[in-house]
Motif scaffolding. Structure first.
Motif, PDB file in Angstrom:
ATOM      1  N   ASN A   1     -16.500   9.224   6.590  1.00  0.00           N
ATOM      2  CA  ASN A   1     -15.019   9.561   7.603  1.00  0.00           C
ATOM      3  C   ASN A   1     -14.448  10.615   6.435  1.00  0.00           C
ATOM      4  O   ASN A   1     -13.381  10.625   5.413  1.00  0.00           O
ATOM      5  N   THR A   2     -12.561  11.087   7.871  1.00  0.00           N
ATOM      6  CA  THR A   2     -11.938  12.002   7.293  1.00  0.00           C
ATOM      7  C   THR A   2     -10.248  10.841   6.406  1.00  0.00           C
ATOM      8  O   THR A   2      -9.037  11.162   6.819  1.00  0.00           O
ATOM      9  N   ASN A   3     -10.431   9.823   6.891  1.00  0.00           N
ATOM     10  CA  ASN A   3      -9.624   8.584   7.645  1.00  0.00           C
ATOM     11  C   ASN A   3      -8.633   8.621   5.548  1.00  0.00           C
ATOM     12  O   ASN A   3      -7.062   9.022   6.009  1.00  0.00           O
TER      13      ASN A   3
ATOM     14  N   ASP B   1     -15.729  13.894  15.712  1.00  0.00           N
ATOM     15  CA  ASP B   1     -14.525  12.987  15.225  1.00  0.00           C
ATOM     16  C   ASP B   1     -15.354  12.392  14.323  1.00  0.00           C
ATOM     17  O   ASP B   1     -15.785  11.463  13.548  1.00  0.00           O
ATOM     18  N   THR B   2     -14.263  12.646  12.884  1.00  0.00           N
ATOM     19  CA  THR B   2     -14.730  12.146  11.534  1.00  0.00           C
ATOM     20  C   THR B   2     -13.805  10.777  11.612  1.00  0.00           C
ATOM     21  O   THR B   2     -13.743  10.579  10.240  1.00  0.00           O
ATOM     22  N   TYR B   3     -12.693  10.670  12.265  1.00  0.00           N
ATOM     23  CA  TYR B   3     -11.581   9.846  11.791  1.00  0.00           C
ATOM     24  C   TYR B   3     -12.192   8.623  12.218  1.00  0.00           C
ATOM     25  O   TYR B   3     -11.855   7.831  11.626  1.00  0.00           O
ATOM     26  N   ARG B   4     -12.902   8.270  13.416  1.00  0.00           N
ATOM     27  CA  ARG B   4     -13.802   7.242  13.889  1.00  0.00           C
ATOM     28  C   ARG B   4     -15.086   7.554  13.755  1.00  0.00           C
ATOM     29  O   ARG B   4     -15.321   8.347  14.561  1.00  0.00           O
ATOM     30  N   GLY B   5     -16.262   5.606  14.313  1.00  0.00           N
ATOM     31  CA  GLY B   5     -17.088   6.123  14.249  1.00  0.00           C
ATOM     32  C   GLY B   5     -17.686   6.706  16.068  1.00  0.00           C
ATOM     33  O   GLY B   5     -16.801   6.504  16.472  1.00  0.00           O
TER      34      GLY B   5
ATOM     35  N   ARG C   1     -13.316   1.672  15.284  1.00  0.00           N
ATOM     36  CA  ARG C   1     -12.482   2.161  14.236  1.00  0.00           C
ATOM     37  C   ARG C   1     -12.687   1.675  12.988  1.00  0.00           C
ATOM     38  O   ARG C   1     -12.971   0.413  12.193  1.00  0.00           O
ATOM     39  N   TYR C   2     -12.669   1.869  11.355  1.00  0.00           N
ATOM     40  CA  TYR C   2     -13.286   1.846  10.529  1.00  0.00           C
ATOM     41  C   TYR C   2     -12.869   0.684  10.471  1.00  0.00           C
ATOM     42  O   TYR C   2     -12.703   0.019   8.615  1.00  0.00           O
TER      43      TYR C   2
END
Length: 569
Positions: free
Chosen positions: A284-286, A110-114, A225-226
Protein backbone atom coordinates in the motif's frame (compact mmCIF):
# COMPACT_ATOMS: atom_id res chain seq x y z
CA UNK A 1 -36.01 -6.84 57.33
CA UNK A 2 -32.60 -5.81 58.69
CA UNK A 3 -29.97 -4.02 56.65
CA UNK A 4 -27.91 -7.23 56.63
CA UNK A 5 -30.90 -9.17 55.30
CA UNK A 6 -31.58 -6.68 52.55
CA UNK A 7 -27.88 -6.73 51.59
CA UNK A 8 -27.84 -10.52 51.44
CA UNK A 9 -30.98 -10.55 49.32
CA UNK A 10 -29.53 -7.99 46.89
CA UNK A 11 -26.26 -9.92 46.63
CA UNK A 12 -28.17 -13.11 45.90
CA UNK A 13 -30.13 -11.40 43.14
CA UNK A 14 -26.91 -10.17 41.54
CA UNK A 15 -25.32 -13.61 41.63
CA UNK A 16 -28.43 -15.20 40.11
CA UNK A 17 -28.31 -12.71 37.26
CA UNK A 18 -24.63 -13.36 36.58
CA UNK A 19 -23.20 -10.23 38.19
CA UNK A 20 -19.87 -10.24 39.96
CA UNK A 21 -19.88 -9.56 43.71
CA UNK A 22 -18.07 -6.36 44.57
CA UNK A 23 -15.36 -8.08 46.63
CA UNK A 24 -14.48 -10.68 43.99
CA UNK A 25 -11.77 -10.35 41.38
CA UNK A 26 -11.69 -10.76 37.65
CA UNK A 27 -7.98 -11.60 37.69
CA UNK A 28 -8.53 -15.21 38.75
CA UNK A 29 -6.75 -17.61 36.41
CA UNK A 30 -8.02 -21.03 35.45
CA UNK A 31 -6.32 -24.29 36.10
CA UNK A 32 -3.49 -24.95 33.61
CA UNK A 33 -5.14 -28.25 32.70
CA UNK A 34 -8.65 -26.86 32.35
CA UNK A 35 -10.67 -27.53 29.24
CA UNK A 36 -12.55 -24.68 27.58
CA UNK A 37 -15.58 -26.81 26.89
CA UNK A 38 -16.07 -27.92 30.50
CA UNK A 39 -15.69 -24.61 32.33
CA UNK A 40 -18.00 -21.67 32.70
CA UNK A 41 -17.06 -18.36 31.04
CA UNK A 42 -15.40 -15.66 33.14
CA UNK A 43 -17.65 -13.96 35.69
CA UNK A 44 -19.68 -11.06 34.35
CA UNK A 45 -18.52 -7.51 34.83
CA UNK A 46 -20.08 -6.04 37.94
CA UNK A 47 -21.94 -2.79 37.48
CA UNK A 48 -24.67 -1.05 39.47
CA UNK A 49 -28.13 -2.65 39.54
CA UNK A 50 -30.66 -1.17 37.16
CA UNK A 51 -34.44 -1.06 37.16
CA UNK A 52 -34.27 -2.23 33.54
CA UNK A 53 -32.93 -5.78 33.80
CA UNK A 54 -34.71 -7.77 31.11
CA UNK A 55 -32.42 -8.02 28.02
CA UNK A 56 -35.13 -7.02 25.56
CA UNK A 57 -36.41 -4.21 27.78
CA UNK A 58 -32.86 -2.85 28.10
CA UNK A 59 -32.64 -2.56 24.31
CA UNK A 60 -35.93 -0.74 23.74
CA UNK A 61 -34.74 2.80 24.47
CA UNK A 62 -31.30 2.54 22.78
CA UNK A 63 -32.93 0.91 19.75
CA UNK A 64 -35.47 3.73 19.62
CA UNK A 65 -32.67 6.31 19.71
CA UNK A 66 -30.90 4.52 16.86
CA UNK A 67 -34.12 4.32 14.83
CA UNK A 68 -34.92 8.02 15.33
CA UNK A 69 -31.37 8.85 14.26
CA UNK A 70 -31.87 6.84 11.07
CA UNK A 71 -35.15 8.64 10.32
CA UNK A 72 -33.51 12.03 10.83
CA UNK A 73 -30.58 11.06 8.60
CA UNK A 74 -33.01 9.99 5.90
CA UNK A 75 -34.45 13.48 5.65
CA UNK A 76 -31.09 15.25 5.93
CA UNK A 77 -29.47 12.97 3.31
CA UNK A 78 -32.04 14.15 0.76
CA UNK A 79 -30.34 17.57 0.95
CA UNK A 80 -27.07 15.94 -0.09
CA UNK A 81 -27.68 14.74 -3.67
CA UNK A 82 -24.05 14.53 -4.81
CA UNK A 83 -20.55 14.70 -3.38
CA UNK A 84 -18.75 17.77 -2.11
CA UNK A 85 -15.14 18.78 -2.73
CA UNK A 86 -13.94 17.52 0.66
CA UNK A 87 -13.61 13.86 1.65
CA UNK A 88 -15.97 12.72 -1.11
CA UNK A 89 -13.18 13.40 -3.55
CA UNK A 90 -12.01 9.90 -2.63
CA UNK A 91 -15.46 8.59 -3.46
CA UNK A 92 -15.30 9.82 -7.05
CA UNK A 93 -11.61 9.07 -7.45
CA UNK A 94 -11.43 5.63 -5.83
CA UNK A 95 -14.48 4.10 -4.15
CA UNK A 96 -17.10 4.38 -6.90
CA UNK A 97 -14.77 3.45 -9.80
CA UNK A 98 -13.27 0.58 -7.79
CA UNK A 99 -16.73 -0.78 -6.92
CA UNK A 100 -17.37 -1.05 -10.67
CA UNK A 101 -13.92 -2.56 -11.27
CA UNK A 102 -14.48 -5.26 -8.66
CA UNK A 103 -17.77 -6.17 -10.28
CA UNK A 104 -15.91 -6.67 -13.57
CA UNK A 105 -13.09 -8.67 -12.02
CA UNK A 106 -10.55 -5.85 -12.39
CA UNK A 107 -7.92 -4.81 -9.84
CA UNK A 108 -8.87 -1.64 -7.89
CA UNK A 109 -6.89 1.58 -8.30
CA UNK A 110 -6.88 2.68 -4.64
CA UNK A 111 -3.45 1.97 -3.17
CA UNK A 112 -4.17 3.63 0.19
CA UNK A 113 -6.95 1.28 1.30
CA UNK A 114 -8.04 -2.29 0.76
CA UNK A 115 -11.18 -3.18 -1.24
CA UNK A 116 -13.51 -3.64 1.76
CA UNK A 117 -15.56 -0.48 1.31
CA UNK A 118 -15.59 -0.71 -2.49
CA UNK A 119 -16.89 -4.28 -2.17
CA UNK A 120 -19.68 -3.19 0.22
CA UNK A 121 -20.50 -0.34 -2.17
CA UNK A 122 -20.74 -2.75 -5.11
CA UNK A 123 -23.08 -5.08 -3.19
CA UNK A 124 -25.44 -2.29 -2.09
CA UNK A 125 -25.40 -0.70 -5.56
CA UNK A 126 -26.74 -3.97 -6.97
CA UNK A 127 -29.86 -3.22 -4.91
CA UNK A 128 -30.12 0.55 -5.35
CA UNK A 129 -28.76 1.07 -8.86
CA UNK A 130 -27.19 4.38 -7.72
CA UNK A 131 -23.64 4.26 -6.42
CA UNK A 132 -23.78 7.61 -4.59
CA UNK A 133 -27.08 6.71 -2.94
CA UNK A 134 -25.44 3.46 -1.87
CA UNK A 135 -22.58 5.36 -0.26
CA UNK A 136 -24.98 7.52 1.72
CA UNK A 137 -27.07 4.50 2.68
CA UNK A 138 -24.04 2.60 3.99
CA UNK A 139 -23.02 5.56 6.15
CA UNK A 140 -26.53 6.20 7.51
CA UNK A 141 -27.19 2.55 8.38
CA UNK A 142 -23.72 2.29 9.93
CA UNK A 143 -24.39 5.38 12.05
CA UNK A 144 -27.62 3.90 13.46
CA UNK A 145 -25.86 0.62 14.29
CA UNK A 146 -22.97 2.53 15.87
CA UNK A 147 -25.44 4.20 18.23
CA UNK A 148 -26.74 0.79 19.31
CA UNK A 149 -23.24 -0.71 19.62
CA UNK A 150 -22.16 2.23 21.77
CA UNK A 151 -24.94 1.37 24.18
CA UNK A 152 -24.03 -2.34 24.21
CA UNK A 153 -20.38 -1.62 24.89
CA UNK A 154 -20.88 0.75 27.79
CA UNK A 155 -23.86 -1.08 29.22
CA UNK A 156 -21.50 -3.99 29.76
CA UNK A 157 -18.69 -1.81 31.11
CA UNK A 158 -20.56 0.70 33.28
CA UNK A 159 -24.29 0.00 33.33
CA UNK A 160 -27.51 1.19 31.77
CA UNK A 161 -27.57 4.91 32.61
CA UNK A 162 -23.99 5.47 31.50
CA UNK A 163 -24.61 3.54 28.27
CA UNK A 164 -27.70 5.58 27.34
CA UNK A 165 -25.78 8.77 28.07
CA UNK A 166 -22.86 7.60 25.91
CA UNK A 167 -25.18 6.77 23.02
CA UNK A 168 -26.75 10.23 23.16
CA UNK A 169 -23.36 11.97 23.25
CA UNK A 170 -22.19 10.00 20.20
CA UNK A 171 -25.35 10.82 18.24
CA UNK A 172 -24.89 14.58 18.81
CA UNK A 173 -21.09 14.61 18.38
CA UNK A 174 -20.01 17.63 16.26
CA UNK A 175 -19.11 15.76 13.06
CA UNK A 176 -21.04 12.53 13.47
CA UNK A 177 -24.24 13.60 11.67
CA UNK A 178 -22.29 15.11 8.79
CA UNK A 179 -20.28 11.97 8.13
CA UNK A 180 -23.36 9.82 8.68
CA UNK A 181 -24.65 11.09 5.31
CA UNK A 182 -21.25 11.33 3.60
CA UNK A 183 -20.23 8.72 1.04
CA UNK A 184 -16.93 7.72 2.58
CA UNK A 185 -15.29 4.99 4.65
CA UNK A 186 -15.19 6.72 8.03
CA UNK A 187 -18.52 5.68 9.56
CA UNK A 188 -18.47 2.21 7.98
CA UNK A 189 -14.97 1.60 9.39
CA UNK A 190 -16.10 2.74 12.83
CA UNK A 191 -19.01 0.29 12.67
CA UNK A 192 -16.65 -2.62 11.99
CA UNK A 193 -14.32 -1.60 14.82
CA UNK A 194 -17.10 -1.28 17.41
CA UNK A 195 -18.77 -4.51 16.28
CA UNK A 196 -15.49 -6.39 16.71
CA UNK A 197 -14.96 -4.93 20.19
CA UNK A 198 -18.52 -5.57 21.37
CA UNK A 199 -18.50 -9.19 20.17
CA UNK A 200 -15.10 -9.90 21.74
CA UNK A 201 -16.37 -8.64 25.11
CA UNK A 202 -19.84 -10.22 24.84
CA UNK A 203 -20.01 -12.78 27.65
CA UNK A 204 -23.20 -14.40 26.34
CA UNK A 205 -21.33 -15.72 23.28
CA UNK A 206 -19.11 -18.79 23.55
CA UNK A 207 -15.38 -17.88 23.49
CA UNK A 208 -14.63 -19.88 20.35
CA UNK A 209 -17.31 -17.96 18.44
CA UNK A 210 -16.17 -14.66 19.88
CA UNK A 211 -12.65 -15.31 18.63
CA UNK A 212 -13.79 -16.36 15.14
CA UNK A 213 -16.32 -13.56 14.63
CA UNK A 214 -13.98 -10.92 16.00
CA UNK A 215 -11.20 -12.12 13.68
CA UNK A 216 -13.52 -11.83 10.67
CA UNK A 217 -14.60 -8.31 11.61
CA UNK A 218 -11.00 -7.30 12.30
CA UNK A 219 -9.99 -8.58 8.89
CA UNK A 220 -12.85 -6.71 7.23
CA UNK A 221 -11.83 -3.53 9.08
CA UNK A 222 -8.24 -4.03 7.84
CA UNK A 223 -9.49 -4.48 4.28
CA UNK A 224 -11.50 -1.26 4.63
CA UNK A 225 -8.69 0.86 6.11
CA UNK A 226 -5.27 -0.52 6.83
CA UNK A 227 -5.05 1.14 10.24
CA UNK A 228 -7.58 -1.51 11.27
CA UNK A 229 -4.43 -3.36 12.30
CA UNK A 230 -4.84 -1.69 15.69
CA UNK A 231 -7.62 -4.21 16.35
CA UNK A 232 -5.36 -7.13 15.49
CA UNK A 233 -2.77 -5.93 18.02
CA UNK A 234 -5.44 -5.21 20.64
CA UNK A 235 -7.14 -8.59 20.49
CA UNK A 236 -3.92 -10.60 20.36
CA UNK A 237 -2.65 -8.77 23.45
CA UNK A 238 -6.05 -9.38 25.05
CA UNK A 239 -5.79 -13.09 24.34
CA UNK A 240 -2.15 -13.61 25.24
CA UNK A 241 -1.17 -11.08 27.89
CA UNK A 242 -4.42 -9.88 29.45
CA UNK A 243 -5.74 -13.46 29.26
CA UNK A 244 -9.25 -12.15 28.72
CA UNK A 245 -10.81 -15.63 28.63
CA UNK A 246 -8.84 -16.88 31.67
CA UNK A 247 -7.07 -19.73 29.87
CA UNK A 248 -3.83 -21.61 30.30
CA UNK A 249 -0.88 -20.55 28.16
CA UNK A 250 -1.45 -23.47 25.83
CA UNK A 251 -5.08 -22.50 25.32
CA UNK A 252 -4.16 -18.85 24.85
CA UNK A 253 -1.72 -19.78 22.08
CA UNK A 254 -4.37 -21.97 20.46
CA UNK A 255 -6.98 -19.21 20.54
CA UNK A 256 -4.45 -16.71 19.18
CA UNK A 257 -3.53 -19.08 16.37
CA UNK A 258 -7.22 -19.46 15.50
CA UNK A 259 -7.64 -15.68 15.54
CA UNK A 260 -4.69 -15.13 13.19
CA UNK A 261 -5.82 -18.01 10.98
CA UNK A 262 -9.36 -16.69 10.54
CA UNK A 263 -8.03 -13.15 10.02
CA UNK A 264 -5.70 -14.29 7.24
CA UNK A 265 -8.25 -16.66 5.69
CA UNK A 266 -10.84 -13.88 5.40
CA UNK A 267 -8.27 -11.52 3.85
CA UNK A 268 -6.63 -14.20 1.67
CA UNK A 269 -8.35 -13.35 -1.65
CA UNK A 270 -7.16 -9.75 -1.41
CA UNK A 271 -3.70 -10.65 -0.12
CA UNK A 272 -3.22 -13.04 -3.03
CA UNK A 273 -4.54 -10.56 -5.62
CA UNK A 274 -2.35 -7.81 -4.17
CA UNK A 275 0.67 -10.09 -4.34
CA UNK A 276 0.00 -11.01 -7.97
CA UNK A 277 -0.52 -7.38 -8.97
CA UNK A 278 2.16 -5.58 -6.91
CA UNK A 279 4.58 -8.28 -5.76
CA UNK A 280 3.61 -7.99 -2.09
CA UNK A 281 0.41 -9.11 -0.30
CA UNK A 282 0.67 -6.12 2.02
CA UNK A 283 1.55 -3.43 -0.54
CA UNK A 284 0.00 0.00 0.00
CA UNK A 285 1.13 3.61 -0.35
CA UNK A 286 0.27 4.91 3.10
CA UNK A 287 3.99 5.49 3.59
CA UNK A 288 3.46 8.65 1.51
CA UNK A 289 1.08 10.00 4.18
CA UNK A 290 3.76 9.31 6.78
CA UNK A 291 6.33 11.09 4.63
CA UNK A 292 4.20 14.23 4.25
CA UNK A 293 3.88 14.44 8.05
CA UNK A 294 7.49 13.80 8.98
CA UNK A 295 9.16 15.50 5.99
CA UNK A 296 6.89 18.48 5.31
CA UNK A 297 9.74 20.39 3.68
CA UNK A 298 9.94 17.78 0.93
CA UNK A 299 6.17 17.97 0.45
CA UNK A 300 6.22 21.78 0.49
CA UNK A 301 3.92 21.67 3.51
CA UNK A 302 1.09 20.03 1.57
CA UNK A 303 -0.56 17.02 3.23
CA UNK A 304 -2.98 16.34 0.36
CA UNK A 305 -2.54 15.03 -3.17
CA UNK A 306 0.05 17.62 -4.19
CA UNK A 307 2.21 16.41 -1.32
CA UNK A 308 1.77 12.65 -1.79
CA UNK A 309 2.07 12.82 -5.59
CA UNK A 310 5.27 14.81 -5.31
CA UNK A 311 6.81 12.46 -2.75
CA UNK A 312 5.82 9.38 -4.75
CA UNK A 313 8.75 10.18 -7.03
CA UNK A 314 11.18 10.14 -4.10
CA UNK A 315 9.84 7.32 -1.89
CA UNK A 316 8.72 3.90 -3.07
CA UNK A 317 8.34 1.97 0.20
CA UNK A 318 7.92 2.38 3.94
CA UNK A 319 11.55 1.34 4.39
CA UNK A 320 12.74 4.26 2.29
CA UNK A 321 10.67 6.67 4.37
CA UNK A 322 12.06 5.27 7.63
CA UNK A 323 15.66 5.26 6.41
CA UNK A 324 15.61 8.77 4.95
CA UNK A 325 16.04 10.61 8.27
CA UNK A 326 15.57 8.29 11.28
CA UNK A 327 16.59 10.96 13.76
CA UNK A 328 13.87 13.32 12.56
CA UNK A 329 11.33 10.52 12.78
CA UNK A 330 12.30 9.62 16.35
CA UNK A 331 12.26 13.23 17.52
CA UNK A 332 9.06 14.25 15.76
CA UNK A 333 6.91 11.23 16.61
CA UNK A 334 6.44 11.99 20.37
CA UNK A 335 5.51 15.56 19.50
CA UNK A 336 3.00 14.41 16.93
CA UNK A 337 1.58 11.83 19.33
CA UNK A 338 1.03 14.51 21.97
CA UNK A 339 -0.54 16.83 19.37
CA UNK A 340 -2.80 14.01 18.17
CA UNK A 341 -4.05 13.18 21.67
CA UNK A 342 -4.57 16.86 22.44
CA UNK A 343 -6.46 17.41 19.19
CA UNK A 344 -8.66 14.39 19.83
CA UNK A 345 -9.76 15.91 23.15
CA UNK A 346 -10.17 19.54 22.18
CA UNK A 347 -11.04 19.97 18.50
CA UNK A 348 -14.38 19.50 16.75
CA UNK A 349 -14.12 15.74 17.22
CA UNK A 350 -15.71 16.20 20.66
CA UNK A 351 -16.60 19.22 22.71
CA UNK A 352 -13.65 20.05 24.96
CA UNK A 353 -15.88 19.67 28.02
CA UNK A 354 -16.60 16.09 27.03
CA UNK A 355 -12.89 15.55 26.43
CA UNK A 356 -12.09 16.75 29.94
CA UNK A 357 -14.81 14.62 31.48
CA UNK A 358 -13.55 11.62 29.51
CA UNK A 359 -10.14 11.91 31.19
CA UNK A 360 -11.87 12.10 34.57
CA UNK A 361 -13.96 9.07 33.66
CA UNK A 362 -10.84 7.09 32.72
CA UNK A 363 -9.35 7.94 36.12
CA UNK A 364 -12.55 6.88 37.93
CA UNK A 365 -12.72 3.64 35.96
CA UNK A 366 -9.05 2.85 36.51
CA UNK A 367 -9.38 3.29 40.26
CA UNK A 368 -12.70 1.45 40.59
CA UNK A 369 -13.12 -1.05 37.75
CA UNK A 370 -9.76 -2.39 36.71
CA UNK A 371 -11.18 -5.51 35.06
CA UNK A 372 -9.91 -7.03 31.85
CA UNK A 373 -12.66 -5.67 29.63
CA UNK A 374 -11.81 -2.12 30.69
CA UNK A 375 -8.10 -2.72 30.15
CA UNK A 376 -8.80 -4.07 26.68
CA UNK A 377 -10.84 -0.99 25.74
CA UNK A 378 -8.12 1.35 27.05
CA UNK A 379 -5.48 -0.68 25.23
CA UNK A 380 -7.42 -0.38 21.97
CA UNK A 381 -7.55 3.41 22.37
CA UNK A 382 -3.81 3.58 23.07
CA UNK A 383 -2.84 1.45 20.06
CA UNK A 384 -5.26 3.39 17.86
CA UNK A 385 -3.71 6.74 18.86
CA UNK A 386 -0.19 5.38 18.43
CA UNK A 387 -1.00 4.47 14.83
CA UNK A 388 -2.88 7.71 14.23
CA UNK A 389 0.18 9.73 15.24
CA UNK A 390 2.05 8.43 12.17
CA UNK A 391 0.17 10.85 9.94
CA UNK A 392 -1.45 14.28 9.99
CA UNK A 393 -4.53 15.01 12.07
CA UNK A 394 -8.06 15.14 10.73
CA UNK A 395 -11.01 14.94 13.09
CA UNK A 396 -12.67 12.13 11.12
CA UNK A 397 -9.64 9.93 11.66
CA UNK A 398 -10.42 9.88 15.40
CA UNK A 399 -14.04 8.69 15.37
CA UNK A 400 -13.11 5.50 17.24
CA UNK A 401 -11.76 7.36 20.28
CA UNK A 402 -14.66 9.81 20.01
CA UNK A 403 -17.02 6.96 20.92
CA UNK A 404 -14.80 5.94 23.83
CA UNK A 405 -14.59 9.53 25.07
CA UNK A 406 -18.40 9.71 25.08
CA UNK A 407 -18.57 6.57 27.22
CA UNK A 408 -15.96 7.62 29.75
CA UNK A 409 -17.38 11.15 29.99
CA UNK A 410 -20.78 9.61 30.75
CA UNK A 411 -19.24 7.43 33.43
CA UNK A 412 -17.72 10.52 35.02
CA UNK A 413 -21.23 12.00 35.22
CA UNK A 414 -22.84 8.98 36.88
CA UNK A 415 -19.96 7.70 39.02
CA UNK A 416 -20.78 10.00 42.01
CA UNK A 417 -24.27 8.46 42.25
CA UNK A 418 -22.76 5.00 42.10
CA UNK A 419 -20.35 5.93 44.89
CA UNK A 420 -23.21 7.16 47.07
CA UNK A 421 -25.08 3.90 46.50
CA UNK A 422 -22.02 1.83 47.39
CA UNK A 423 -21.43 3.78 50.59
CA UNK A 424 -25.12 3.55 51.61
CA UNK A 425 -25.17 7.32 51.85
CA UNK A 426 -28.36 9.33 51.69
CA UNK A 427 -29.29 9.46 48.02
CA UNK A 428 -32.65 11.04 47.22
CA UNK A 429 -33.97 10.16 43.80
CA UNK A 430 -33.74 13.84 42.88
CA UNK A 431 -29.93 13.49 42.81
CA UNK A 432 -30.27 11.79 39.42
CA UNK A 433 -31.28 15.18 38.03
CA UNK A 434 -27.72 16.48 38.49
CA UNK A 435 -25.96 14.19 35.97
CA UNK A 436 -28.98 14.42 33.67
CA UNK A 437 -28.78 18.20 33.79
CA UNK A 438 -25.07 18.10 33.01
CA UNK A 439 -25.76 15.67 30.16
CA UNK A 440 -28.35 18.05 28.71
CA UNK A 441 -25.85 20.90 28.94
CA UNK A 442 -23.14 18.92 27.21
CA UNK A 443 -25.62 17.81 24.59
CA UNK A 444 -26.64 21.41 23.94
CA UNK A 445 -23.09 22.46 23.10
CA UNK A 446 -22.55 19.36 20.95
CA UNK A 447 -25.83 19.85 19.08
CA UNK A 448 -24.90 23.47 18.35
CA UNK A 449 -21.50 22.40 16.97
CA UNK A 450 -23.07 19.52 15.04
CA UNK A 451 -25.65 21.81 13.47
CA UNK A 452 -22.93 24.26 12.46
CA UNK A 453 -20.85 21.52 10.83
CA UNK A 454 -23.88 20.07 9.03
CA UNK A 455 -25.03 23.47 7.75
CA UNK A 456 -21.55 24.23 6.46
CA UNK A 457 -21.39 20.84 4.76
CA UNK A 458 -24.79 21.12 3.05
CA UNK A 459 -23.92 24.58 1.73
CA UNK A 460 -20.67 23.40 0.12
CA UNK A 461 -22.07 21.46 -2.85
CA UNK A 462 -20.24 22.28 -6.09
CA UNK A 463 -23.28 23.31 -8.14
CA UNK A 464 -21.01 24.35 -10.99
CA UNK A 465 -20.02 20.73 -11.54
CA UNK A 466 -23.63 19.68 -12.09
CA UNK A 467 -24.18 22.54 -14.53
CA UNK A 468 -20.98 21.66 -16.43
CA UNK A 469 -22.08 18.02 -16.56
CA UNK A 470 -25.43 19.02 -18.00
CA UNK A 471 -23.67 21.11 -20.66
CA UNK A 472 -21.41 18.27 -21.76
CA UNK A 473 -24.33 15.87 -21.90
CA UNK A 474 -26.31 18.36 -23.99
CA UNK A 475 -23.41 18.41 -26.46
CA UNK A 476 -23.42 14.63 -26.73
CA UNK A 477 -19.91 14.37 -25.27
CA UNK A 478 -18.99 10.77 -24.43
CA UNK A 479 -16.16 9.59 -22.14
CA UNK A 480 -14.14 12.84 -22.22
CA UNK A 481 -10.60 13.21 -20.84
CA UNK A 482 -10.96 16.06 -18.33
CA UNK A 483 -8.05 17.87 -16.70
CA UNK A 484 -9.10 19.12 -13.23
CA UNK A 485 -8.03 19.30 -9.63
CA UNK A 486 -11.04 17.19 -8.56
CA UNK A 487 -12.48 14.03 -10.17
CA UNK A 488 -16.17 14.90 -9.83
CA UNK A 489 -16.91 16.12 -13.38
CA UNK A 490 -15.04 13.27 -15.06
CA UNK A 491 -16.91 10.66 -13.03
CA UNK A 492 -20.30 12.23 -13.63
CA UNK A 493 -19.71 12.30 -17.39
CA UNK A 494 -18.30 8.75 -17.45
CA UNK A 495 -15.00 10.20 -18.55
CA UNK A 496 -11.35 9.92 -17.53
CA UNK A 497 -9.98 12.20 -14.85
CA UNK A 498 -6.51 13.69 -15.39
CA UNK A 499 -5.00 15.28 -12.29
CA UNK A 500 -4.02 18.92 -12.83
CA UNK A 501 -0.21 18.95 -13.14
CA UNK A 502 1.97 21.01 -10.84
CA UNK A 503 2.79 23.60 -13.45
CA UNK A 504 3.87 27.13 -12.50
CA UNK A 505 2.90 29.06 -15.63
CA UNK A 506 0.73 28.97 -18.73
CA UNK A 507 3.78 28.12 -20.83
CA UNK A 508 4.45 25.06 -18.66
CA UNK A 509 0.82 24.03 -18.97
CA UNK A 510 0.96 24.34 -22.75
CA UNK A 511 4.07 22.19 -22.96
CA UNK A 512 2.54 19.61 -20.64
CA UNK A 513 -0.61 19.45 -22.79
CA UNK A 514 1.47 18.75 -25.89
CA UNK A 515 2.65 15.50 -24.27
CA UNK A 516 -0.62 14.76 -22.46
CA UNK A 517 -3.61 15.66 -24.66
CA UNK A 518 -6.98 16.11 -22.99
CA UNK A 519 -10.45 16.99 -24.25
CA UNK A 520 -11.34 19.61 -21.64
CA UNK A 521 -9.77 21.65 -18.87
CA UNK A 522 -11.95 22.47 -15.85
CA UNK A 523 -10.82 25.60 -14.03
CA UNK A 524 -12.68 26.70 -10.92
CA UNK A 525 -12.14 27.59 -7.27
CA UNK A 526 -10.21 24.40 -6.47
CA UNK A 527 -7.85 24.90 -9.40
CA UNK A 528 -7.27 28.52 -8.42
CA UNK A 529 -6.42 27.48 -4.86
CA UNK A 530 -4.05 24.70 -5.96
CA UNK A 531 -2.46 26.52 -8.94
CA UNK A 532 -2.52 30.25 -8.09
CA UNK A 533 0.05 30.94 -10.84
CA UNK A 534 -2.72 30.24 -13.36
CA UNK A 535 -5.17 32.63 -11.71
CA UNK A 536 -5.81 34.46 -15.00
CA UNK A 537 -7.67 31.42 -16.35
CA UNK A 538 -10.66 32.14 -14.11
CA UNK A 539 -11.43 34.99 -16.55
CA UNK A 540 -12.05 33.54 -20.03
CA UNK A 541 -11.33 36.95 -21.60
CA UNK A 542 -7.71 36.61 -20.44
CA UNK A 543 -7.24 33.07 -21.71
CA UNK A 544 -4.49 32.41 -24.27
CA UNK A 545 -5.43 31.68 -27.86
CA UNK A 546 -4.74 27.96 -27.46
CA UNK A 547 -7.49 27.61 -24.84
CA UNK A 548 -11.06 28.02 -26.08
CA UNK A 549 -13.67 28.68 -23.37
CA UNK A 550 -16.75 26.63 -24.23
CA UNK A 551 -18.80 27.04 -21.04
CA UNK A 552 -18.64 29.38 -18.06
CA UNK A 553 -20.29 29.77 -14.68
CA UNK A 554 -20.37 33.01 -12.70
CA UNK A 555 -21.02 32.05 -9.08
CA UNK A 556 -18.83 30.31 -8.29
CA UNK A 557 -16.41 31.14 -11.08
CA UNK A 558 -15.84 28.13 -13.30
CA UNK A 559 -14.65 27.84 -16.90
CA UNK A 560 -14.58 24.80 -19.13
CA UNK A 561 -11.81 25.13 -21.72
CA UNK A 562 -11.14 23.10 -24.85
CA UNK A 563 -7.42 22.99 -25.77
CA UNK A 564 -6.65 24.12 -29.32
CA UNK A 565 -2.89 23.67 -29.47
CA UNK A 566 -2.83 23.50 -33.27
CA UNK A 567 -3.76 27.21 -33.37
CA UNK A 568 -0.63 28.00 -31.36
CA UNK A 569 1.87 26.51 -33.80
Amino acid sequence: MTNQGRGAELLGQRVEQGEQPANSTLWESRSPNSDDSTHHPPPAIHHPPSATRHPIARLLLPALIAFLLLIALHFVARLHPYGTYTVETDFYQYYAPDSESLGQGQFPQDTYRGPGYAFALAVVTKLTGDVFLSGKLISAMSAALIALLTFLLFDQLFGYATAISAELLVVVAPQFATFAITATTDIFFLLLCLAALVIFLRESIAPRWRVALTAMLTSFAYLTRYNGLFLLVTFLVGLLLLNHFQLSWRERLQKSAVFIGVFCLFALPWLYANYRHTGSPFYNTNYLNIATEFYPDLAQGNMLQEGTRGLSEKFHSLGEVLRYDPKRLVLHYPKNLFATVKASLSTNLVDYRIGGLALLGVAFAWLRRRHKALLLVLLSAAVFLLLLALTHWESRYGFYVMVLYAGFASYALFRPLEWLREKNRCQPQAFILLPIGLLVGLGFFSVAASRKELTKFLSSHPTEIIAARDYLQSQGVSHPRILARKPHLAFMTRGEWIFFPQVKSLDELREWLRDNPVDYIAFGIREVQARPELDSLKDPAKAPIWLQPVWTNDKPAFVLYKPQLETDR
